[in-house]
Design a protein around this motif. Structure first.
Motif, PDB file in Angstrom:
ATOM      1  N   GLY A 126       0.777  -1.225   0.000  1.00 49.81           N
ATOM      2  CA  GLY A 126       0.000   0.000   0.000  1.00 49.81           C
ATOM      3  C   GLY A 126       0.807   1.272   0.000  1.00 49.81           C
ATOM      4  O   GLY A 126       0.244   2.359  -0.032  1.00 49.81           O
ATOM      5  N   VAL A 127       2.132   1.182   0.012  1.00 50.38           N
ATOM      6  CA  VAL A 127       2.958   2.386   0.024  1.00 50.38           C
ATOM      7  C   VAL A 127       3.011   3.017  -1.362  1.00 50.38           C
ATOM      8  O   VAL A 127       3.165   4.220  -1.507  1.00 50.38           O
ATOM      9  N   GLY A 128       2.884   2.205  -2.391  1.00 57.75           N
ATOM     10  CA  GLY A 128       2.878   2.725  -3.753  1.00 57.75           C
ATOM     11  C   GLY A 128       4.159   2.498  -4.518  1.00 57.75           C
ATOM     12  O   GLY A 128       4.329   3.007  -5.624  1.00 57.75           O
ATOM     13  N   PHE A 129       5.087   1.738  -3.950  1.00 63.25           N
ATOM     14  CA  PHE A 129       6.347   1.482  -4.642  1.00 63.25           C
ATOM     15  C   PHE A 129       6.146   0.697  -5.931  1.00 63.25           C
ATOM     16  O   PHE A 129       6.827   0.945  -6.925  1.00 63.25           O
ATOM     17  N   SER A 130       5.234  -0.250  -5.919  1.00 65.54           N
ATOM     18  CA  SER A 130       5.017  -1.076  -7.106  1.00 65.54           C
ATOM     19  C   SER A 130       4.570  -0.229  -8.289  1.00 65.54           C
ATOM     20  O   SER A 130       5.057  -0.394  -9.411  1.00 65.54           O
TER      21      SER A 130
END
Length: 180
Positions: A126-130
């Motif tokens: 959920g951090v958004g790195f992907s």
């Protein structure tokens, strides 16, 4: 392959009933190390690592074609491992995160894609790195190619494809080919 190679080779072919264990061919047979011989670190006159490398459990009889295919798969895996090492070290620079925030997986044949695959994924969901990795993947691959090509080492080091003592033969060369 050490002083016991001829004997171990013969034992392997006999154990495997004089046929390729992949396709059943009975001519042009070769014996293949499942875990590459080099990984055992044998040095003539210094150690006896060849004994473990040439253990019957690590040897398989293959015909020339199947042996060539096995070696090609090993080269693919070697190149992917080198690429994964580079990406594991570069991605955090692009994401402005800790290297502990991401993981990398290299597979010679991914069950979902059916192809050689390197996956970089975030450890903290959920951090958004992907999403950011997906947006930057071309830039990261260009940086990876530059890093490997510009590194002055001969066969791999911690700055590019990994420490040479942990690598299969040709890791840097194969990774460069993969990135070109």
């Amino acid at each position: 392959y050490g002083p016991n190679w001829a004997e171990q080779r013969q034992k392997t072919v006999e154990r495997d009933s004089h046929k390729c264990q992949k396709c059943g061919e009975t001519s042009d047979l070769e014996v293949h190390h499942i875990r590459p011989f080099k990984e055992y670190g044998y040095i003539r006159g210094i150690n006896e690592a060849y004994v473990q490398a040439n253990n019957l459990g690590n040897l398989i009889t293959l015909c020339k074609n199947c042996h060539r295919e096995a070696e090609a798969k090993l080269q693919t895996r070697t190149a992917l491992d080198g690429l994964a090492y580079v990406l594991r070290n570069l991605a955090p620079l692009f994401l402005m995160c800790s290297s502990e925030d991401i993981s990398v997986s290299a597979q010679a044949r991914n069950p979902l894609t059916g192809a050689p695959t390197v996956v970089i994924y975030e450890n903290a969901m959920g951090v958004g790195f992907s999403e950011k990795l997906y947006e930057l993947h071309r830039e990261i691959l260009v940086a990876a190619a530059e890093l490997v090509n510009d590194c002055r080492c001969q066969s791999g080091c911690p700055a590019c494809v990994g420490p040479s003592e942990e690598l299969n033969a040709g890791t840097k060369r194969l990774t460069k080919q993969l990135l070109s």
